[in-house]
Design an enzyme around this catalytic site. Structure first.
Site, short mmCIF file in Angstrom:
data_model
loop_
_atom_site.label_atom_id
_atom_site.label_comp_id
_atom_site.label_asym_id
_atom_site.label_seq_id
_atom_site.Cartn_x
_atom_site.Cartn_y
_atom_site.Cartn_z
N SER A 148 0.86 -1.19 0.00
CA SER A 148 0.00 0.00 0.00
C SER A 148 0.90 1.24 0.00
O SER A 148 2.09 1.14 0.33
CB SER A 148 -0.85 0.00 1.28
OG SER A 148 -1.56 1.22 1.43
N TYR A 161 -2.09 -0.44 10.60
CA TYR A 161 -2.18 -0.85 9.18
C TYR A 161 -0.87 -0.55 8.46
O TYR A 161 -0.34 -1.39 7.73
CB TYR A 161 -3.36 -0.11 8.53
CG TYR A 161 -3.57 -0.42 7.07
CD1 TYR A 161 -4.15 -1.63 6.67
CD2 TYR A 161 -3.22 0.49 6.07
CE1 TYR A 161 -4.37 -1.91 5.32
CE2 TYR A 161 -3.42 0.22 4.73
CZ TYR A 161 -4.00 -0.99 4.36
OH TYR A 161 -4.21 -1.27 3.02
P1 NAD Z 1 -11.72 -5.60 -0.20
O1 NAD Z 1 -12.15 -5.56 1.21
O2 NAD Z 1 -12.61 -5.11 -1.27
O3 NAD Z 1 -11.30 -7.10 -0.57
C1 NAD Z 1 -10.49 -7.87 0.28
C2 NAD Z 1 -10.79 -9.35 0.04
O4 NAD Z 1 -9.92 -10.11 0.90
C3 NAD Z 1 -12.23 -9.75 0.42
O5 NAD Z 1 -12.81 -10.52 -0.62
C4 NAD Z 1 -12.07 -10.59 1.68
O6 NAD Z 1 -13.04 -11.62 1.82
C5 NAD Z 1 -10.67 -11.17 1.46
N1 NAD Z 1 -10.06 -11.61 2.73
C6 NAD Z 1 -10.07 -10.96 3.92
N2 NAD Z 1 -9.49 -11.71 4.86
C7 NAD Z 1 -9.07 -12.85 4.25
C8 NAD Z 1 -8.42 -14.01 4.71
N3 NAD Z 1 -8.05 -14.16 5.99
N4 NAD Z 1 -8.14 -15.00 3.82
C9 NAD Z 1 -8.51 -14.88 2.51
N5 NAD Z 1 -9.16 -13.80 2.03
C10 NAD Z 1 -9.43 -12.80 2.88
O7 NAD Z 1 -10.33 -4.82 -0.23
P2 NAD Z 1 -9.46 -4.19 -1.44
O8 NAD Z 1 -9.59 -2.74 -1.36
O9 NAD Z 1 -9.70 -4.91 -2.70
O10 NAD Z 1 -8.01 -4.53 -0.88
C11 NAD Z 1 -7.19 -5.56 -1.41
C12 NAD Z 1 -5.77 -5.34 -0.90
O11 NAD Z 1 -5.31 -4.06 -1.31
C13 NAD Z 1 -5.64 -5.35 0.62
O12 NAD Z 1 -4.42 -6.00 0.95
C14 NAD Z 1 -5.57 -3.88 0.98
O13 NAD Z 1 -4.90 -3.67 2.19
C15 NAD Z 1 -4.80 -3.34 -0.21
N6 NAD Z 1 -4.96 -1.92 -0.45
C16 NAD Z 1 -6.18 -1.40 -0.72
C17 NAD Z 1 -6.27 -0.05 -0.98
C18 NAD Z 1 -7.59 0.61 -1.30
O14 NAD Z 1 -7.62 1.86 -1.31
N7 NAD Z 1 -8.64 -0.12 -1.57
C19 NAD Z 1 -5.12 0.77 -0.98
C20 NAD Z 1 -3.90 0.18 -0.72
C21 NAD Z 1 -3.82 -1.17 -0.46
#
Ligand code: NAD
Length: 259
Positions: A148, A161
Protein backbone atom coordinates in the site's frame (compact mmCIF):
# COMPACT_ATOMS: atom_id res chain seq x y z
CA UNK A 1 -14.54 -6.74 -18.25
CA UNK A 2 -11.08 -5.23 -18.69
CA UNK A 3 -8.89 -4.08 -21.52
CA UNK A 4 -6.37 -6.89 -21.28
CA UNK A 5 -5.81 -7.70 -24.94
CA UNK A 6 -2.15 -6.74 -24.95
CA UNK A 7 -1.24 -9.30 -22.28
CA UNK A 8 -1.09 -12.86 -23.50
CA UNK A 9 -1.27 -15.31 -20.63
CA UNK A 10 -2.94 -18.24 -22.39
CA UNK A 11 -1.78 -21.50 -20.82
CA UNK A 12 -0.59 -19.69 -17.67
CA UNK A 13 -2.13 -19.95 -14.24
CA UNK A 14 -2.64 -17.13 -11.75
CA UNK A 15 -3.37 -17.68 -8.04
CA UNK A 16 -5.09 -14.61 -6.56
CA UNK A 17 -6.04 -14.12 -2.91
CA UNK A 18 -8.79 -11.75 -1.88
CA UNK A 19 -10.25 -12.40 -5.33
CA UNK A 20 -13.82 -12.21 -4.06
CA UNK A 21 -13.81 -8.40 -3.95
CA UNK A 22 -12.18 -5.13 -5.00
CA UNK A 23 -8.65 -5.22 -6.36
CA UNK A 24 -8.38 -9.02 -6.24
CA UNK A 25 -11.61 -9.55 -8.18
CA UNK A 26 -10.67 -6.96 -10.82
CA UNK A 27 -7.28 -8.65 -11.19
CA UNK A 28 -8.90 -12.08 -11.51
CA UNK A 29 -11.09 -10.69 -14.33
CA UNK A 30 -8.08 -9.12 -16.03
CA UNK A 31 -5.93 -12.27 -15.93
CA UNK A 32 -8.85 -14.34 -17.20
CA UNK A 33 -9.41 -11.86 -20.04
CA UNK A 34 -5.74 -12.25 -20.94
CA UNK A 35 -6.28 -16.00 -21.26
CA UNK A 36 -4.90 -17.20 -17.92
CA UNK A 37 -6.53 -19.86 -15.77
CA UNK A 38 -7.36 -18.24 -12.45
CA UNK A 39 -7.46 -19.73 -8.96
CA UNK A 40 -9.90 -17.41 -7.19
CA UNK A 41 -8.90 -17.65 -3.53
CA UNK A 42 -10.89 -15.99 -0.75
CA UNK A 43 -12.07 -16.60 2.81
CA UNK A 44 -15.58 -15.82 1.54
CA UNK A 45 -16.66 -18.76 -0.66
CA UNK A 46 -19.80 -17.02 -1.94
CA UNK A 47 -17.81 -14.03 -3.13
CA UNK A 48 -15.17 -16.29 -4.74
CA UNK A 49 -17.89 -18.29 -6.49
CA UNK A 50 -19.41 -15.07 -7.87
CA UNK A 51 -16.02 -14.02 -9.32
CA UNK A 52 -15.68 -17.44 -10.97
CA UNK A 53 -19.23 -17.29 -12.33
CA UNK A 54 -18.56 -13.93 -13.96
CA UNK A 55 -15.27 -15.15 -15.46
CA UNK A 56 -16.95 -18.25 -16.88
CA UNK A 57 -19.81 -16.16 -18.30
CA UNK A 58 -17.16 -14.19 -20.22
CA UNK A 59 -15.58 -17.36 -21.57
CA UNK A 60 -12.67 -17.55 -19.12
CA UNK A 61 -11.41 -20.39 -16.95
CA UNK A 62 -11.37 -20.17 -13.17
CA UNK A 63 -11.91 -22.18 -10.03
CA UNK A 64 -12.90 -20.91 -6.60
CA UNK A 65 -10.93 -21.97 -3.56
CA UNK A 66 -12.11 -21.13 -0.04
CA UNK A 67 -9.05 -20.36 2.07
CA UNK A 68 -8.14 -18.34 5.13
CA UNK A 69 -4.65 -17.02 4.37
CA UNK A 70 -3.77 -17.04 8.09
CA UNK A 71 -3.98 -20.85 8.14
CA UNK A 72 -0.90 -22.65 6.81
CA UNK A 73 -2.68 -25.94 6.05
CA UNK A 74 -5.41 -24.12 4.12
CA UNK A 75 -2.89 -22.09 2.13
CA UNK A 76 -0.89 -25.20 1.24
CA UNK A 77 -4.09 -27.00 0.23
CA UNK A 78 -5.13 -24.01 -1.91
CA UNK A 79 -1.80 -23.95 -3.75
CA UNK A 80 -2.00 -27.73 -4.28
CA UNK A 81 -5.56 -27.45 -5.59
CA UNK A 82 -4.53 -24.75 -8.03
CA UNK A 83 -1.79 -26.99 -9.42
CA UNK A 84 -4.17 -29.94 -9.50
CA UNK A 85 -6.81 -27.95 -11.39
CA UNK A 86 -4.55 -26.22 -13.90
CA UNK A 87 -1.23 -28.08 -13.82
CA UNK A 88 0.87 -25.05 -12.91
CA UNK A 89 1.43 -21.99 -10.76
CA UNK A 90 2.98 -19.24 -12.86
CA UNK A 91 1.74 -16.10 -11.12
CA UNK A 92 0.64 -15.38 -7.56
CA UNK A 93 -1.04 -12.18 -6.43
CA UNK A 94 -1.03 -12.26 -2.63
CA UNK A 95 -3.55 -9.53 -2.12
CA UNK A 96 -5.98 -10.47 0.68
CA UNK A 97 -5.94 -7.84 3.40
CA UNK A 98 -8.00 -5.94 5.92
CA UNK A 99 -8.07 -2.33 7.03
CA UNK A 100 -8.30 -0.50 10.33
CA UNK A 101 -10.54 2.44 11.13
CA UNK A 102 -9.17 5.99 11.03
CA UNK A 103 -8.26 6.12 14.73
CA UNK A 104 -5.19 6.79 16.87
CA UNK A 105 -3.09 3.88 18.10
CA UNK A 106 -4.54 4.09 21.59
CA UNK A 107 -7.94 3.17 20.16
CA UNK A 108 -6.76 0.10 18.26
CA UNK A 109 -7.62 -3.04 20.22
CA UNK A 110 -5.02 -5.76 20.68
CA UNK A 111 -7.39 -8.11 18.91
CA UNK A 112 -7.54 -5.92 15.80
CA UNK A 113 -3.77 -5.36 15.88
CA UNK A 114 -3.19 -9.14 15.93
CA UNK A 115 -5.75 -9.73 13.18
CA UNK A 116 -4.17 -7.05 10.97
CA UNK A 117 -0.79 -8.75 11.29
CA UNK A 118 -2.27 -12.25 10.87
CA UNK A 119 -3.98 -11.46 7.56
CA UNK A 120 -1.84 -8.71 6.05
CA UNK A 121 1.61 -10.04 7.02
CA UNK A 122 1.42 -13.70 8.05
CA UNK A 123 -0.95 -14.34 5.15
CA UNK A 124 1.64 -13.05 2.66
CA UNK A 125 4.41 -15.02 4.40
CA UNK A 126 2.36 -18.25 4.27
CA UNK A 127 1.41 -17.75 0.63
CA UNK A 128 5.02 -17.22 -0.44
CA UNK A 129 6.21 -20.09 1.79
CA UNK A 130 3.95 -22.53 -0.05
CA UNK A 131 4.17 -20.98 -3.53
CA UNK A 132 7.97 -20.70 -3.84
CA UNK A 133 8.75 -24.46 -3.73
CA UNK A 134 6.12 -25.10 -6.43
CA UNK A 135 7.47 -22.33 -8.65
CA UNK A 136 11.04 -23.45 -8.01
CA UNK A 137 10.22 -27.01 -9.09
CA UNK A 138 8.65 -25.79 -12.33
CA UNK A 139 11.49 -23.45 -13.27
CA UNK A 140 10.23 -20.08 -12.02
CA UNK A 141 7.31 -17.74 -11.57
CA UNK A 142 6.25 -14.27 -10.50
CA UNK A 143 4.78 -13.17 -7.18
CA UNK A 144 3.16 -9.79 -6.50
CA UNK A 145 2.28 -8.94 -2.90
CA UNK A 146 -0.19 -6.15 -2.19
CA UNK A 147 1.32 -3.58 0.13
CA UNK A 148 0.00 0.00 0.00
CA UNK A 149 1.03 3.62 -0.03
CA UNK A 150 0.79 2.90 3.71
CA UNK A 151 3.82 0.62 3.20
CA UNK A 152 6.07 3.44 2.07
CA UNK A 153 4.56 6.48 3.79
CA UNK A 154 3.42 6.93 7.37
CA UNK A 155 -0.20 7.96 7.78
CA UNK A 156 -1.68 9.51 10.91
CA UNK A 157 -4.36 7.36 12.57
CA UNK A 158 -3.28 4.35 10.48
CA UNK A 159 -0.24 3.21 12.47
CA UNK A 160 -1.11 -0.47 12.82
CA UNK A 161 -2.18 -0.85 9.18
CA UNK A 162 0.95 1.03 8.07
CA UNK A 163 3.11 -1.31 10.16
CA UNK A 164 1.62 -4.33 8.37
CA UNK A 165 2.20 -2.84 4.95
CA UNK A 166 5.80 -1.76 5.70
CA UNK A 167 6.26 -5.38 6.76
CA UNK A 168 4.88 -6.62 3.43
CA UNK A 169 7.42 -4.46 1.58
CA UNK A 170 10.25 -5.82 3.77
CA UNK A 171 9.14 -9.45 3.32
CA UNK A 172 8.88 -8.88 -0.43
CA UNK A 173 12.34 -7.37 -0.83
CA UNK A 174 14.17 -9.87 1.39
CA UNK A 175 12.49 -12.88 -0.19
CA UNK A 176 13.08 -11.53 -3.70
CA UNK A 177 16.82 -11.62 -2.96
CA UNK A 178 16.58 -15.24 -1.79
CA UNK A 179 14.93 -16.52 -4.97
CA UNK A 180 16.30 -14.22 -7.68
CA UNK A 181 18.65 -16.99 -8.87
CA UNK A 182 15.74 -19.41 -9.19
CA UNK A 183 13.96 -17.30 -11.83
CA UNK A 184 11.30 -16.27 -9.33
CA UNK A 185 10.56 -12.56 -9.24
CA UNK A 186 8.77 -10.98 -6.27
CA UNK A 187 7.51 -7.41 -6.15
CA UNK A 188 5.16 -5.38 -3.99
CA UNK A 189 2.28 -3.39 -5.42
CA UNK A 190 1.61 -0.20 -3.47
CA UNK A 191 -1.87 1.04 -4.40
CA UNK A 192 -3.08 4.48 -3.55
CA UNK A 193 -6.71 4.94 -2.56
CA UNK A 194 -8.66 2.56 -4.76
CA UNK A 195 -12.42 2.50 -5.15
CA UNK A 196 -13.35 -0.83 -3.52
CA UNK A 197 -15.62 -2.04 -0.71
CA UNK A 198 -12.67 -1.48 1.66
CA UNK A 199 -12.65 2.23 0.84
CA UNK A 200 -16.43 2.32 1.09
CA UNK A 201 -15.98 1.18 4.72
CA UNK A 202 -13.10 3.56 5.47
CA UNK A 203 -14.97 6.56 4.04
CA UNK A 204 -18.15 5.59 5.83
CA UNK A 205 -19.82 5.42 2.42
CA UNK A 206 -20.81 9.09 2.55
CA UNK A 207 -20.11 11.77 -0.03
CA UNK A 208 -18.31 13.76 2.68
CA UNK A 209 -16.14 10.75 3.57
CA UNK A 210 -15.24 10.12 -0.05
CA UNK A 211 -14.41 13.79 -0.64
CA UNK A 212 -12.14 13.78 2.43
CA UNK A 213 -10.25 10.76 1.09
CA UNK A 214 -10.07 12.08 -2.48
CA UNK A 215 -8.43 15.16 -0.94
CA UNK A 216 -5.46 12.90 -0.08
CA UNK A 217 -4.93 12.05 -3.74
CA UNK A 218 -2.92 14.66 -5.71
CA UNK A 219 -4.65 13.61 -8.95
CA UNK A 220 -8.04 14.36 -7.41
CA UNK A 221 -9.68 10.98 -7.80
CA UNK A 222 -9.58 7.41 -6.52
CA UNK A 223 -7.83 4.70 -8.52
CA UNK A 224 -10.01 2.14 -10.22
CA UNK A 225 -9.34 -1.47 -9.19
CA UNK A 226 -8.66 -2.23 -12.87
CA UNK A 227 -5.63 0.10 -12.72
CA UNK A 228 -4.14 -2.12 -10.01
CA UNK A 229 -4.93 -5.18 -12.11
CA UNK A 230 -3.03 -3.78 -15.08
CA UNK A 231 0.01 -2.88 -12.99
CA UNK A 232 0.01 -6.41 -11.58
CA UNK A 233 -0.21 -7.93 -15.05
CA UNK A 234 2.65 -5.71 -16.23
CA UNK A 235 4.81 -6.89 -13.32
CA UNK A 236 3.95 -10.51 -14.18
CA UNK A 237 4.53 -10.09 -17.92
CA UNK A 238 7.88 -10.39 -19.71
CA UNK A 239 7.95 -6.57 -19.80
CA UNK A 240 8.70 -6.87 -16.09
CA UNK A 241 11.46 -9.45 -16.57
CA UNK A 242 14.15 -7.27 -14.93
CA UNK A 243 11.95 -6.09 -12.06
CA UNK A 244 12.31 -7.87 -8.75
CA UNK A 245 12.47 -6.67 -5.16
CA UNK A 246 10.63 -3.49 -6.11
CA UNK A 247 7.80 -1.70 -4.35
CA UNK A 248 5.78 -0.10 -7.15
CA UNK A 249 3.71 2.95 -6.21
CA UNK A 250 0.50 3.16 -8.25
CA UNK A 251 -0.94 5.98 -6.22
CA UNK A 252 -1.74 9.11 -8.19
CA UNK A 253 1.22 10.87 -6.53
CA UNK A 254 0.07 10.20 -2.98
CA UNK A 255 3.51 9.03 -1.83
CA UNK A 256 5.48 11.67 -3.76
CA UNK A 257 5.54 14.18 -0.92
CA UNK A 258 3.65 17.05 0.65
CA UNK A 259 2.25 19.67 -1.63
P1 NAD B 1 -11.72 -5.60 -0.20
O1 NAD B 1 -12.15 -5.56 1.21
O2 NAD B 1 -12.61 -5.11 -1.27
O3 NAD B 1 -11.30 -7.10 -0.57
C1 NAD B 1 -10.49 -7.87 0.28
C2 NAD B 1 -10.79 -9.35 0.04
O4 NAD B 1 -9.92 -10.11 0.90
C3 NAD B 1 -12.23 -9.75 0.42
O5 NAD B 1 -12.81 -10.52 -0.62
C4 NAD B 1 -12.07 -10.59 1.68
O6 NAD B 1 -13.04 -11.62 1.82
C5 NAD B 1 -10.67 -11.17 1.46
N1 NAD B 1 -10.06 -11.61 2.73
C6 NAD B 1 -10.07 -10.96 3.92
N2 NAD B 1 -9.49 -11.71 4.86
C7 NAD B 1 -9.07 -12.85 4.25
C8 NAD B 1 -8.42 -14.01 4.71
N3 NAD B 1 -8.05 -14.16 5.99
N4 NAD B 1 -8.14 -15.00 3.82
C9 NAD B 1 -8.51 -14.88 2.51
N5 NAD B 1 -9.16 -13.80 2.03
C10 NAD B 1 -9.43 -12.80 2.88
O7 NAD B 1 -10.33 -4.82 -0.23
P2 NAD B 1 -9.46 -4.19 -1.44
O8 NAD B 1 -9.59 -2.74 -1.36
O9 NAD B 1 -9.70 -4.91 -2.70
O10 NAD B 1 -8.01 -4.53 -0.88
C11 NAD B 1 -7.19 -5.56 -1.41
C12 NAD B 1 -5.77 -5.34 -0.90
O11 NAD B 1 -5.31 -4.06 -1.31
C13 NAD B 1 -5.64 -5.35 0.62
O12 NAD B 1 -4.42 -6.00 0.95
C14 NAD B 1 -5.57 -3.88 0.98
O13 NAD B 1 -4.90 -3.67 2.19
C15 NAD B 1 -4.80 -3.34 -0.21
N6 NAD B 1 -4.96 -1.92 -0.45
C16 NAD B 1 -6.18 -1.40 -0.72
C17 NAD B 1 -6.27 -0.05 -0.98
C18 NAD B 1 -7.59 0.61 -1.30
O14 NAD B 1 -7.62 1.86 -1.31
N7 NAD B 1 -8.64 -0.12 -1.57
C19 NAD B 1 -5.12 0.77 -0.98
C20 NAD B 1 -3.90 0.18 -0.72
C21 NAD B 1 -3.82 -1.17 -0.46
Amino acid sequence: MSNAQNYKFAGKTAFITGAGSGIGRATAFAFADAGANVAVVDINPTAAAETVKRIEESGGKATSIACDVTNSDQVKAAVDRCVQAFGALNFAFNNAGIEQGVVPLTEVSEELFDRLFAINVKGVYLCMKHQIPVMDKSGGGVIVNTASTAGVLSIRNQGSYCATKYAVVALTKSTALEVAGAKIRINALCPGITDTPMIERVSGGTEEGRTRLIGQEPVGRFARPEEMARATMWLCSDDGAFITGAALNIDGGQSAGIG
